[in-house]
Design an enzyme around this catalytic site. Structure first.
Site, PDB file in Angstrom:
ATOM      1  CG  PHE A   1      29.586 -46.325  31.873  1.00 33.30           C
ATOM      2  CD1 PHE A   1      29.636 -47.643  32.295  1.00 33.30           C
ATOM      3  CD2 PHE A   1      30.497 -45.899  30.930  1.00 33.30           C
ATOM      4  CE1 PHE A   1      30.593 -48.527  31.779  1.00 33.30           C
ATOM      5  CE2 PHE A   1      31.457 -46.776  30.411  1.00 33.30           C
ATOM      6  CZ  PHE A   1      31.491 -48.090  30.835  1.00 33.30           C
TER       7      PHE A   1
ATOM      8  CG  ASP B   1      25.480 -45.063  27.388  1.00 31.83           C
ATOM      9  OD1 ASP B   1      25.526 -45.837  26.409  1.00 31.83           O
ATOM     10  OD2 ASP B   1      26.431 -44.921  28.174  1.00 31.83           O
TER      11      ASP B   1
ATOM     12  CE1 TYR C   1      40.834 -37.113   5.731  1.00 26.93           C
ATOM     13  CE2 TYR C   1      38.962 -35.675   5.239  1.00 26.93           C
ATOM     14  CZ  TYR C   1      40.013 -36.032   6.064  1.00 26.93           C
ATOM     15  OH  TYR C   1      40.253 -35.339   7.217  1.00 26.93           O
TER      16      TYR C   1
END
Ligand SMILES: *Cc1c(COP(=O)(O)O)cnc(C)c1O
Length: 462
Positions: free
Chosen positions: A129, A220, A77
């Site tokens: 986008f 991006d 985890y």
């Protein structure tokens, strides 16, 4: 006598080890399926598709090394070893010291938009986008397109149609003031403009202008290696630089990046948020726990992070990028033989058919690109997608359709998946539809979802 040498083509720097059968269906079957799908290629079942050029997102073939990496997933985890491997590679290739994993790109967009944007802000960008702009708008910003005019002209052969128009950006800064601009949102290559790159010179100029006004740049970096490839091929001074060097230099102008790992990294799922700003990192680390999962897995399994870490190493290999872009160029040159119009120059990840010119007898509100994508599917089972008035959505102020200049059908190439013979079949089908274009009638929208309507909107034949 000097030895004669025939110029060599590029070829894929890999061979095929595992195959997945695909099947051709009948025209009758496809006519029925597209009607059931509301003439939206996103709503078709993949089983009914022969050659799938819908997207390059998560549709890539992983390498044997990546598959081997899946077997060494540490599914703890907290503190998985794969997370640390991935973090090391994020530092190495993007040059960003701080990193938060997310389940895909839009999750990183969501988090960064919430951290950086205040209600009433303006976010300039090099064209929009879909998911990026939506998250910026949901966080309270108005998006302002500051890309050069050439980007909106499918005939313009400008080598860097992804460039920002400095005058447009200056005008916005003067109009609203630098305080209302949390960052400039830059993508490259620009998907909506037809996969068009920005130049390093333009990036430096934008950086200089923004530095004067203390405005940061965010990147991006979803298809950043393709942008780096185009800089190497087209920009003076970069011929001898390697892809990792160019990528590093690009990233050096940014405060941070978000990435959909489903593209460049050649995996099926994953996202990255990385930054140089420790304060932003701490906030992101805190928010990822709310929306994604603990900050050492961010909605991903350990094995996914391992495949991403290896994908980062493979994505910067020159031969890989050249073969990918070479395939797209091949498709364009074959289409030229039939005179089918598409956006120039040929983009990095896709061919964008110019539906406005192909179906010039249809008005834009009869959805020419949506129509063309469904006609190609019916002809051959080749699946592309709309990038035009449907994708552009409605203006949040007026509620009217946005009427983008570009009305395109995108044929996107998954990485390492299809062969040249598949491209030949796709081209023959597109040429057939093109030659019979005068008989095609448009569509009307009968169901429109509130957000990102191109994914789930439904249509009927006029
Ligand atoms: C795919 C994509 C996104 C969104 O990423 P997802 O992983 O699909 O959420 C953002 N920006 C660009 C440029 C993309 O291509």
């Amino acid at each position: 006598m000097a030895k004669k040498v025939i110029k060599r083509s590029w070829a894929e720097p890999f061979k095929i080890k595992v195959v997945e059968p695909i099947k051709m269906t009948t025209r009758e079957h496809r006519e029925k399926q597209i009607e059931i799908a509301g003439y939206n290629t996103f709503l078709l079942k993949s089983e009914d598709v022969y050659i799938d050029l819908l997207t390059d997102s998560g549709t890539n073939a992983m390498s044997d090394r990546q598959w081997a990496g899946m077997m060494v997933g540490d599914e703890a985890y907290a503190g998985s070893r794969n997370f640390y491997h991935l973090w090391d590679n994020v530092k190495k290739y993007y040059g960003m010291p701080y990193f938060v994993p997310t389940h895909q790109g839009r999750a990183a967009e969501h988090i960064i938009s919430k951290i950086l944007i205040k209600e009433g802000d303006f976010v300039p960008g090099n064209m929009y986008f879909t998911t990026t702009r939506l998250h910026q708008e949901l966080a309270g910003a108005t998006f302002v397109d500051v890309i050069i005019d050439e980007a909106h002209d499918p005939k313009s052969k400008h080598p860097f149609k992804g460039n920002i128009d400095l005058e447009k950006l200056k005008a916005l800064i003067e109009k609203v003031g630098a305080k209302k601009i949390p960052y400039v949102s830059i993508a490259g290559p620009v998907n909506m403009a037809g996969g068009q790159p920005f130049s390093m010179q333009n990036l430096r100029d934008v950086y200089d202008l923004c530095s004067k006004h203390k405005i940061k740049l965010w990147f991006d970096a979803t298809r950043a290696t393709e942008n780096a490839y185009f800089i190497k091929e087209r920009e003076a001074g970069y011929e001898e630089k390697s892809i990792p060097e160019i990528l590093k230099e690009i990233c050096s102008y940014f405060e941070g990046i978000w990435v959909s790992a489903k593209k460049d990294l050649m995996v099926n799922i994953g996202g990255i948020l990385a930054t140089k700003n420790k304060k932003v990192f701490e906030k992101a680390q805190n928010m990822v726990v709310v929306y994604e999962g603990l900050h050492t897995y961010g909605g991903l399994a350990g094995r996914d992070m391992e495949a991403m870490a290896i994908g980062l190493e493979e994505m910067v290999e020159f031969d890989n990028i050249r073969a990918r872009i070479g395939q797209v160029e091949y498709c364009g040159k074959e289409l030229d033989k039939y005179g089918v119009p598409y956006v120039l120059p040929i983009g990095g990840h896709a061919i964008f058919l110019d539906a406005k010119r192909i179906l010039s007898h249809l008005p834009q509100d009869a959805f020419p690109a949506q129509t063309l994508a469904s006609e190609i599917y019916v002809d051959s089972g080749v699946r592309g997608m709309e990038r035009g008035i449907v994708s552009a959505g409605r203006d949040p102020e007026t509620g009217e359709h946005r009427y983008p200049k570009l009305e395109l059908v995108r044929l996107t190439f998954p990485r390492r998946v299809y062969t040249q013979a598949h491209i030949d079949v796709a081209v023959e089908s597109i040429a057939t539809v093109y030659q019979n274009r005068k008989n095609i009638t448009g569509l009307k929208m009968i169901y429109e979802p509130e957000y990102l309507r191109f994914f789930q909107g439904r249509f009927e034949k006029l």
